[in-house]
Scaffold this motif. Structure first.
Motif, PDB file in Angstrom:
ATOM      1  N   HIS A  15       1.365  -6.251  -4.268  1.00 56.92           N
ATOM      2  CA  HIS A  15       1.981  -5.184  -5.034  1.00 56.92           C
ATOM      3  C   HIS A  15       1.030  -4.652  -6.085  1.00 56.92           C
ATOM      4  O   HIS A  15       0.839  -3.449  -6.227  1.00 56.92           O
ATOM      5  N   ALA A  16       0.397  -5.577  -6.815  1.00 56.11           N
ATOM      6  CA  ALA A  16      -0.479  -5.160  -7.912  1.00 56.11           C
ATOM      7  C   ALA A  16      -1.643  -4.335  -7.386  1.00 56.11           C
ATOM      8  O   ALA A  16      -2.020  -3.333  -7.968  1.00 56.11           O
ATOM      9  N   ILE A  17      -2.229  -4.780  -6.278  1.00 54.26           N
ATOM     10  CA  ILE A  17      -3.391  -4.068  -5.773  1.00 54.26           C
ATOM     11  C   ILE A  17      -2.981  -2.836  -4.994  1.00 54.26           C
ATOM     12  O   ILE A  17      -3.572  -1.777  -5.126  1.00 54.26           O
ATOM     13  N   GLY A  18      -1.962  -2.964  -4.188  1.00 55.21           N
ATOM     14  CA  GLY A  18      -1.596  -1.870  -3.307  1.00 55.21           C
ATOM     15  C   GLY A  18      -0.774  -0.802  -3.974  1.00 55.21           C
ATOM     16  O   GLY A  18      -1.249   0.305  -4.221  1.00 55.21           O
ATOM     17  N   ASN A  19       0.464  -1.143  -4.299  1.00 58.15           N
ATOM     18  CA  ASN A  19       1.361  -0.153  -4.878  1.00 58.15           C
ATOM     19  C   ASN A  19       0.772   0.531  -6.082  1.00 58.15           C
ATOM     20  O   ASN A  19       0.821   1.746  -6.222  1.00 58.15           O
TER      21      ASN A  19
ATOM     22  N   LEU B 251      -7.997  -7.749   0.978  1.00 55.76           N
ATOM     23  CA  LEU B 251      -8.407  -7.463   2.351  1.00 55.76           C
ATOM     24  C   LEU B 251      -7.407  -6.534   3.023  1.00 55.76           C
ATOM     25  O   LEU B 251      -7.759  -5.522   3.619  1.00 55.76           O
ATOM     26  N   VAL B 252      -6.138  -6.900   2.886  1.00 56.59           N
ATOM     27  CA  VAL B 252      -5.098  -6.112   3.539  1.00 56.59           C
ATOM     28  C   VAL B 252      -5.001  -4.725   2.935  1.00 56.59           C
ATOM     29  O   VAL B 252      -5.020  -3.702   3.619  1.00 56.59           O
TER      30      VAL B 252
ATOM     31  N   LEU C 209      -7.879  -2.061   3.412  1.00 50.62           N
ATOM     32  CA  LEU C 209      -7.846  -1.418   4.724  1.00 50.62           C
ATOM     33  C   LEU C 209      -6.751  -0.358   4.763  1.00 50.62           C
ATOM     34  O   LEU C 209      -6.962   0.776   5.190  1.00 50.62           O
ATOM     35  N   MET C 210      -5.560  -0.723   4.290  1.00 54.95           N
ATOM     36  CA  MET C 210      -4.455   0.237   4.330  1.00 54.95           C
ATOM     37  C   MET C 210      -4.741   1.457   3.463  1.00 54.95           C
ATOM     38  O   MET C 210      -4.500   2.596   3.854  1.00 54.95           O
ATOM     39  N   LEU C 211      -5.272   1.211   2.264  1.00 54.63           N
ATOM     40  CA  LEU C 211      -5.550   2.333   1.372  1.00 54.63           C
ATOM     41  C   LEU C 211      -6.690   3.190   1.914  1.00 54.63           C
ATOM     42  O   LEU C 211      -6.729   4.391   1.675  1.00 54.63           O
ATOM     43  N   THR C 212      -7.626   2.567   2.640  1.00 54.21           N
ATOM     44  CA  THR C 212      -8.710   3.348   3.238  1.00 54.21           C
ATOM     45  C   THR C 212      -8.142   4.339   4.236  1.00 54.21           C
ATOM     46  O   THR C 212      -8.500   5.519   4.243  1.00 54.21           O
TER      47      THR C 212
ATOM     48  N   VAL D 149     -14.852  -2.342   9.453  1.00 53.22           N
ATOM     49  CA  VAL D 149     -15.843  -3.294   8.949  1.00 53.22           C
ATOM     50  C   VAL D 149     -16.122  -3.032   7.471  1.00 53.22           C
ATOM     51  O   VAL D 149     -16.146  -3.938   6.638  1.00 53.22           O
ATOM     52  N   LYS D 150     -16.315  -1.744   7.144  1.00 53.93           N
ATOM     53  CA  LYS D 150     -16.598  -1.423   5.752  1.00 53.93           C
ATOM     54  C   LYS D 150     -15.427  -1.764   4.840  1.00 53.93           C
ATOM     55  O   LYS D 150     -15.603  -2.364   3.779  1.00 53.93           O
ATOM     56  N   ALA D 151     -14.225  -1.367   5.273  1.00 56.41           N
ATOM     57  CA  ALA D 151     -13.064  -1.620   4.419  1.00 56.41           C
ATOM     58  C   ALA D 151     -12.889  -3.116   4.171  1.00 56.41           C
ATOM     59  O   ALA D 151     -12.623  -3.550   3.056  1.00 56.41           O
ATOM     60  N   VAL D 152     -13.061  -3.910   5.221  1.00 55.20           N
ATOM     61  CA  VAL D 152     -12.913  -5.355   5.051  1.00 55.20           C
ATOM     62  C   VAL D 152     -14.014  -5.902   4.148  1.00 55.20           C
ATOM     63  O   VAL D 152     -13.771  -6.738   3.282  1.00 55.20           O
ATOM     64  N   ALA D 153     -15.236  -5.404   4.334  1.00 59.13           N
ATOM     65  CA  ALA D 153     -16.344  -5.881   3.491  1.00 59.13           C
ATOM     66  C   ALA D 153     -16.082  -5.573   2.021  1.00 59.13           C
ATOM     67  O   ALA D 153     -16.254  -6.424   1.149  1.00 59.13           O
ATOM     68  N   TYR D 154     -15.642  -4.325   1.744  1.00 61.70           N
ATOM     69  CA  TYR D 154     -15.373  -3.976   0.348  1.00 61.70           C
ATOM     70  C   TYR D 154     -14.199  -4.789  -0.176  1.00 61.70           C
ATOM     71  O   TYR D 154     -14.204  -5.296  -1.294  1.00 61.70           O
TER      72      TYR D 154
END
Lengths: 251, 265, 256
Positions: free
Chosen positions: B51-55, B155-156, B159-162, B204-209
């Motif tokens: 929630h903190a990171i995503g929302n 990680l999750v 990717l979703m925000l990307t 790959v990039k999204a997971v790496a970041y």
């Protein structure tokens, strides 16, 4: 009988400052030792070294007959659960309520049901005079209340050795007396070994058996607490009596 | 002569400190992976971090990537108008760039700022108020308790925000192309050039970041020292470290992809 | 449902408060500039501090960013056989967009965040109150020199960064795509106009102002101890990032 706590020639340096220059002390099980000295002399450092939170540059430290130096974090976990520590700035978890703060060591140790933990927490909070504050967050507490929560958390797991770093700093005289009465009652009940750091020598002297004086990286005196004001060492005497003139250098 | 020696000592000292820091950072990273494998994260904390990171970053990402998407399209169309006047490829080329590079990287940079600062501030405050030591006293490993949940959530969410950020960039770009240059939406929104390798690159990039940001920021937070200045310093270092990591990772991954595909991106 | 709307409303009010506060502080700063009675020592000290700190990271970032641009546009250009345009493709993006934005973001993280942390620590330790008690206006004494220093520094760094980015683009072009130095150089010289460069500089002036005001505002309005400082730095970098994107949009549109 092996010592509960033993420091052997411990050295610790921060950058260019040598804070501890060869500390050796022993504390028998059930003994109560007070540690005093000028500000920023290294008293808290000794507390942290005793728990393995920091490592000395040189020397051996044994707690409850276990070597503490050179161990990894995961190896120290079991030993740390037998030690209770009150931090100078309380170090309460600001994301947990009072009750959860006190319950934390028990939850992490495992082996107790939720009801048992709750009962123990309630008993501890009652003992420190904070019954009814279970659901408060640390931000809502005064300094004295935070201190008492810290004490409750340090003693909730019936540790074999308890370290109090400035248990009464910043508290009024009446509360100070209450806190020391509480600490004495706890110790009488559990028979734990106690190391207490304090700047309030008079109150401390009533609680501990012996007092050690830390000065310039060394323990320059250790003797009976009740007669500390008449110690043979002039530096100690000046410090304890609060005199302005004497061999003690101005801080 | 001694002037030169002092200079060399300073530079040498800095290099030694930096190397030590990199080694410690690597140890934190390994510790985090070990913690994940061990199943060290707490379930409830994971949800809180998601929630903190995503929302909480949602609006921020939408706004920033939306605006930058509009600007990029505007600039590209402006140049094309000047040179060829042919807008038929704009949409598809733009999408290719978004998917394989700008989407993940810009999202990564924005998250490095927002999430990186947040994580370092939280963990840093805990460090200077000795809560980290208190955790250790109860036999808890700070990496397991604090960093692992944030790592998994990041990680999750990254990717979703990307994906979301990329979509917003593309949509905003399409609107700009239409309103400022009269480009037909059906011409712009063209997925023709997208190949699996682009999507793989994006993931790959999204997971790496997503992996780098919480580890770097958590590391900076755990190293905070002193009181308020220590927290401020940790937060600053986290933002810089995370942002720079994103850029370096982007460069390395893009260059590797270039080699692997023989120059055909 | 109503809880979500309430949260949204609360968020909107908070953002309005912050924007309003920053505008008010900007007004105070501008008023302090007329007549310009600036503490020169503070100004020079800040210039030195901010510049020294940020040059390494900006240079490194710019180098890689320039390289990235070549990586992205290079293969495409090579396939078309239009290597003479390689420099244009990378350079244009760098000078007008990537350079100013990326450098501003790095600056915000390095200098802006640090500045907020310093001011916040001073506020939390009541040093600002101390200044007021001595009849010194904290805005004039602390904030104004920092704002001016940050704006000057960001422009200087953008200039340096732009050049390093072009260098990075050339290095990557030569090393990974086998595009000659001279090809790149002429590509830059032929296709990039001074106006493109200036466009980026106008942006960095605006970005510098935004970063400076956001950084100082959150520094002096901090509340709570160490935790508050962390939150202030967090808010400052987020606000700066959003402002950079918004300003970039408006400037691009307004100048065509």
């Amino acid at each position: 009988m092996t010592a509960a706590l033993r420091f052997t020639d411990v050295h610790k340096r921060y950058g260019r400052r040598e804070v501890l220059a060869g500390i050796s002390l022993e504390l028998a099980p059930g003994g109560r030792l007070g540690l005093i000295g000028p500000a920023a002399v290294g008293k808290s450092v000794i507390c942290k070294l005793a728990c393995g939170l920091e490592a000395p540059d040189r020397g051996m430290i044994e707690v409850l007959a276990n070597h503490v130096v050179g161990k990894r974090e995961s190896e120290l976990g079991a030993l740390r659960r037998r030690i209770g520590m009150l931090f100078q700035n309380y170090a309460l978890f600001d994301f947990l309520t009072v009750a959860n703060n006190v319950a934390f060591p028990l939850e992490q140790r495992g082996g107790m049901t939720a009801e048992e933990i709750e009962a123990k927490v309630a008993e501890r909070l009652r003992a420190v005079g904070l019954a009814g504050s279970e659901h408060k967050l640390t931000a809502e507490l005064s300094g004295g209340m935070k201190k008492r929560v810290g004490i409750a958390r340090a003693t909730v797991a019936d540790a074999e050795i308890v370290i109090y770093d400035e248990p009464t700093a910043g508290l009024d005289p009446v509360t100070t007396q209450k806190i020391y009465d509480l600490l004495a009652a706890d110790q009488a009940r559990t028979g734990a070994t106690v190391l207490a750091v304090s700047s309030d020598v008079v109150a401390l002297a009533q609680f501990v058996d012996e007092i050690a004086f830390l000065y310039r990286g060394r323990i320059i005196y250790r003797g009976d607490a009740k007669t500390i004001a008449d110690a043979p060492d002039p530096i100690v005497r000046q410090f304890v009596r609060g005199e302005l003139t004497g061999p003690l250098e101005a801080a | 002569m001694s002037f030169v020696r002092t200079r060399i000592e300073t530079v040498g000292g800095a290099v030694v400190d930096a190397s030590r820091a990199v080694v410690e950072l690597w140890q934190v990273y390994i510790g985090t992976l070990a913690g994940v494998v061990r199943g060290g994260g707490r379930r409830g904390e994971l949800w809180r971090q998601l929630h903190a990171i995503g929302n909480k970053s949602l609006l921020f990402i939408v706004v920033t990537l939306g605006f930058i998407g509009m600007v990029m399209t505007y600039e590209a169309c402006l140049q094309l108008a000047r040179v060829t006047g042919d807008f038929s490829q704009v949409g598809s080329q733009y999408l290719r760039l978004i998917v394989s590079d700008f989407g993940p990287t810009l999202t990564g940079l924005m998250l490095a700022t927002r999430v990186g600062a947040g994580i370092a501030a939280e963990i840093g405050s805990m460090k200077v108020t000795e809560q980290i030591d208190a955790l250790r006293m109860s036999g808890v490993l700070p990496i397991d308790y604090l960093i692992v949940p944030r790592f998994l959530a990041s990680l999750v969410m990254t990717l979703m925000l990307t994906v979301l950020g990329g979509a917003v960039m593309y949509g905003a770009g399409g609107l700009t192309a239409q309103y400022s240059f009269g480009v037909n939406p059906s011409l712009f929104f063209d997925l023709a050039l997208i190949r699996p390798r682009h999507v793989i690159l994006m993931c790959v990039k999204a997971v790496a970041y997503g992996a780098a940001i919480p580890v770097v920021s958590g590391f900076c937070g755990l190293r905070a020292r002193g009181s308020s200045e220590g927290v401020g310093w940790a937060t600053t270092a986290a933002v810089i470290g995370s942002s720079f990591s994103v850029i370096i990772l982007d460069f390395v991954i893009s260059a590797t992809a270039l080699f692997l595909t023989g120059g055909d991106l | 449902m109503s809880a979500a709307i309430r949260a949204l409303g609360a968020g909107a009010i908070r953002i309005a408060e912050e924007v309003g506060g920053i505008v008010v502080l900007t007004g105070q700063v501008l008023r302090a500039l007329v007549p310009p009675r600036i503490d020169w020592r503070e100004l020079v000290k800040n210039l030195h501090k901010m510049g020294n700190r940020s040059v390494p990271i900006v240079v490194l970032t710019a180098f890689f960013a320039g390289g990235l641009m070549t990586l992205q546009s290079g293969p495409f250009v090579k396939k078309l056989g239009a290597t003479s345009l390689a420099g244009w493709a990378a350079g244009y993006a760098v000078l007008r967009e990537i350079g100013p934005i990326l450098i501003a973001l790095m600056f915000s993280g390095r200098v802006g965040a640090n500045n907020t942390a310093e001011l916040a620590t001073m506020t939390v330790t009541e040093q600002l109150d101390g200044l007021r008690a001595l009849a010194i206006d904290p805005v004039r004494f602390l904030v104004v020199p920092r704002v001016i220093a940050m704006m000057i520094m960001l422009v200087a760094l953008t200039v340096i960064g732009d050049l390093v980015a072009l260098l990075g683009a050339s290095v990557v072009g030569r090393a990974l795509l086998e595009i000659d130095w001279s090809t790149m150089y002429f590509s830059f010289a032929d296709n990039l106009k001074p106006y493109d460069f200036l466009h980026g500089i106008y942006k960095s002036v605006a970005f510098g102002g935004a970063i400076a005001m956001s950084s100082c505002y959150f520094g002096v309005t901090v509340r709570g101890g160490a935790v508050g400082v962390g939150k202030a730095v967090n808010a400052a970098v987020v606000a700066a990032a959003v402002s950079i994107m918004l300003l970039d949009f408006f400037i691009t549109y307004l100048s065509g």
